[in-house]
Each structure stands twice: as C-alpha cells, then as structure tokens.
Write an enzyme that holds these catalytic residues in place. Structure first.
Site, PDB file in Angstrom:
ATOM      1  CE  LYS A 182      -3.538  -2.986   0.070  1.00  0.00           C
ATOM      2  NZ  LYS A 182      -3.013  -3.981   0.208  1.00  0.00           N
TER       3      LYS A 182
HETATM    4  C1  PLP Z   1      -8.943  -5.119  -1.532  1.00  0.00           C
HETATM    5  C2  PLP Z   1      -8.383  -5.236  -0.269  1.00  0.00           C
HETATM    6  N1  PLP Z   1      -9.380  -5.829   0.678  1.00  0.00           N
HETATM    7  C3  PLP Z   1      -8.694  -6.468   1.629  1.00  0.00           C
HETATM    8  C4  PLP Z   1      -7.517  -6.187   2.120  1.00  0.00           C
HETATM    9  C5  PLP Z   1      -6.429  -6.921   3.146  1.00  0.00           C
HETATM   10  O1  PLP Z   1      -5.921  -6.320   3.513  1.00  0.00           O
HETATM   11  P1  PLP Z   1      -4.569  -6.259   4.569  1.00  0.00           P
HETATM   12  O2  PLP Z   1      -3.412  -7.048   3.456  1.00  0.00           O
HETATM   13  O3  PLP Z   1      -4.280  -5.501   5.468  1.00  0.00           O
HETATM   14  O4  PLP Z   1      -5.431  -7.412   5.650  1.00  0.00           O
HETATM   15  C6  PLP Z   1      -6.868  -5.975   0.365  1.00  0.00           C
HETATM   16  C7  PLP Z   1      -5.045  -6.660  -0.063  1.00  0.00           C
HETATM   17  O5  PLP Z   1      -4.302  -6.688  -0.395  1.00  0.00           O
HETATM   18  C8  PLP Z   1      -7.156  -5.719  -0.354  1.00  0.00           C
HETATM   19  O6  PLP Z   1      -6.752  -5.560  -2.025  1.00  0.00           O
END
Ligand code: PLP
Length: 385
Positions: A182
């Site tokens: 990110k």
């Molecule tokens: C659209 C979306 N939602 C949720 C997530 C999950 O994020 P995390 O890795 O912080 O749990 C991601 C991860 O890339 C994502 O692209």
C-alpha cells in the site's frame, strides 16, 4: 534496466522513529506512537472513530461483527476483490454474494447490486479499487432506501476522497490497509473506521478492539481496573510498527502526489496512441480524489494481455495481473452471484487486467523506461490483432 513492480524503502526518519520506539521499552500496542498515528489519521479523517488493527482483513472482520451480520445474512461484494472481503462475511456465519464490477473503474457496479437484492441481504461492501472511489452516490442511496449497512473496503485508499470526503468515512464502517503493497505501510497493519452516524456502536467497537475488555476506559483514567465485558479480538498493532508508519503518514500527501504523477505519465503514453483503443477496454486515469495506488490496463483479450506481459518481462519490467474473481475461486464457487459474471469478459478478468510498476520510490529514469517500453509493447500487441 530492471524495474520492480513495487519498491519498499526505509527513510532515515523511519529508521530514527523505530530506533526510538525500540529504546522506549514499550513494544506492545497503544503507546505514544499509536497516539501520534491516530492524531495524524484524525487530521485526515476527523469524523469517525478510528481503531488501529494489525490488518485491513481484521478491520473488515470487526466491521462485520459490529454490523450484526449473523448466520444466513447475505453481504453483497464485488467478485473482483481480495479474499479478505468474503472471509470477513464468512467469519460471522454470513454469506458473501458476488457482484460484477464496472468496466471503467473495476469497482462494484450498482446495477449488479440491484440485480442481487434479496430479503436476506443485510449489507453492501464496495471496494475502492486502486484507491479510486466506487460509485458512492448510487450505493449510498441503495443502502439508505433499503436500510442496509455500508461497509467500505478502502484497503487501497489512504488519502483518497469522494466529493471532498475521505474514503472509508462514507459508510457505517470502513477498513484501510497498511500492508507493504500500500501507499503507506507498517509491513502489516490496518485501520477500522466506525462512522459518525454509528456512535451508538463506538463503545462496543472499543471493547471488541480491546480483547473484550473496558481497558480503554482504564487507560484513559476512567476506571481503576479493567475487566472482561464483551466479545473481543486482539487487534492493537505493536508500537514498533506504529513508529514505522508515523513518518509516512506525515508525508502521505507528497507520497500520493508522486504516485498520481506516475499515473499521469503512463496515461500520457496511452492517450495519443490510437491503437490502444483497439486493445484496451479501460485503464487507470488521474481521477479527482484518487491516491495513485495502482495503474491497471484492462485488455479486451487474454491473449494480448499475455503477449503484453511477456514483452514487458523480457525487457526487465515486472508487471502483474490481479485478483482471481472470487465466484470462480475454489472456495467461492458455491455462493450466489450475478449471472453476468459468466460472460467471457468477467470470467477472464484476471487474465485481462495487467498492472504496471507503481511506487513513489520509483525514479524518473525508471518511469521514463517503462513509458518507452509500454509504447513499444502496445505497438507489438497491435500487430497481433
Ligand atoms: C481490496 C482489499 N481488501 C482487503 C485487503 C486485505 O488487506 P490486509 O493485507 O491489510 O489484510 C486487500 C489486500 O491487498 C485488498 O486489496
């Protein structure tokens, strides 16, 4: 030249902050770095309750609990998203229902949501793909009219906005990710947002976040001890991670600006190139309110997407596809979904979407090189038509 898909780099400010947190002796969560991170986040998003978590996945799971999703309740979400969205629904015994995305933005298509409505639907979970807002006017109206909960997956959308309002703050709940893919990152990390209109749930959210205890009241001096008072999870990220995140949040405007500049550079290669219209259905644009999280090209044809990827890879440029649509994944096949998803375009979405290198750490000469090869690659693919 080799250009990576993403670049993660520590700045001297980050090293200094982490060193300070290491020597502070406070390595668990909820310390001074956490407080400073929350203060910075409140400047970006003043209205909602903000709770730092160890991932956006966890924030989504907490949102689903707070939304009161129970066994058999349905939640509509895009099929084209990360598995975490569906996992969150399943974790509460709910049922994910998979909707199509709009061709232009690859965000949840409101007309598909309408097609999937049923009395069991209790919530909608749009994803702001690439940090670009989903069609919030229509989705917010739908939720208001039908009394549905709106859970925004703003995992990729730190610093993005819609009509001047930060993404993640428009719905009942929002989730942001600080994973190292990110714009700003603590390696792993996330944020749960509980909307200003859901103040009734703030106390429950704080208890849920603090392992089911009223420890926050204790930390704030309102109690002389804390006890177990409700359902809880262990969510506070370590102070070491918050020290890593703080200097990046302080620079988030500049980081997003640099990424948008790169989106603009890629877009400027596409625009005058007549042939790209024959090859490509849609691509990222410098949109108002976006944060430059990623740059995608959606090819009309999977064969051309594969040829494009091979051309770029042969010249040292790391390009990637993206999500396998959930309705077509081994774990997702049994759930209700929009029949539109069986059309060739939707079925092959994973094979047709290609993302170009994106990081605010990419150097000008690397971007120049990607732009040069991008143009050649499109001309090469066009000759295959
Ligand atoms: C659209 C979306 N939602 C949720 C997530 C999950 O994020 P995390 O890795 O912080 O749990 C991601 C991860 O890339 C994502 O692209």
């Amino acid at each position: 030249m080799n250009v990576p898909f993403n670049r993660v780099e520590a700045t001297p400010h980050m090293v200094e902050a982490v060193t300070r947190s290491l020597s502070s002796g406070h390595w668990s969560g909820d310390g001074t770095f956490t407080a400073q991170v929350l203060e910075k986040l409140h400047q970006l998003m003043p209205e909602p309750l903000l709770l730092l978590t160890t991932s956006a996945s966890q924030a989504l799971e907490m949102a689903v609990v707070l939304a009161g999703i129970k066994a058999g309740d349905e939640v509509i979400l895009p099929s084209y998203t990360y598995a975490s969205c569906a996992n969150a629904v399943l974790s509460a015994g709910g049922l994910p229902v998979f909707a199509a995305v709009s061709q232009e933005t690859l965000c949840l298509a409101p007309e598909s949501v309408e097609r999937l409505m049923s009395p069991s639907v209790k919530a909608i979970m749009p994803v702001h793909y690439g940090g670009v807002p989903a069609e919030m006017d229509l989705l917010m109206t739908l939720c208001r009219e039908r009394g549905l909960t709106l859970i925004e997956d703003a995992a990729q959308a730190i610093g993005s906005s819609w009509k001047g309002r930060a993404l993640g703050t428009l719905g009942d709940f929002g989730a942001i990710s600080f994973h190292d893919t990110k714009n700003v990152t603590s390696g792993e990390g996330g944020l749960l947002l509980v909307g200003a209109d859901r103040k009734d749930l703030w106390e429950q959210a704080q208890i849920l976040h603090q392992k089911g205890t009223d420890r926050l009241q204790f930390l704030q001096g309102h109690r002389d001890r804390y006890e177990w008072v409700g359902q809880g999870v262990s969510a506070s990220p370590s102070e070491l991670l918050m020290a890593l995140l703080l200097p990046q949040l302080e620079a988030v405007e500049a980081i997003n600006q640099r990424r948008l500049e790169i989106v603009g550079r890629y877009e400027s290669v596409m625009k005058p190139l007549e042939i790209s219209r024959n090859l490509i259905l849609s691509h990222s644009k410098v949109s108002k309110g976006g944060n430059g999280h990623l740059f995608f090209l959606r090819f009309k044809d999977a064969g051309n997407a594969a040829a494009f990827m091979a051309f770029m890879a042969a010249r040292g440029i790391d390009v990637r596809t993206h999500y396998q649509p959930l309705h077509a994944s081994p774990q997702g096949r049994g759930f209700r979904h929009d029949p539109v998803l069986h059309s060739v375009g939707d079925r092959d979405l994973m094979k047709c979407v290609v993302r170009l290198p994106m990081s605010h750490h990419l150097k000008d000469e690397e971007i120049d090189y990607v732009c040069e090869v991008l143009k050649d690659a499109l001309i090469h693919c066009h000759t295959r038509l």
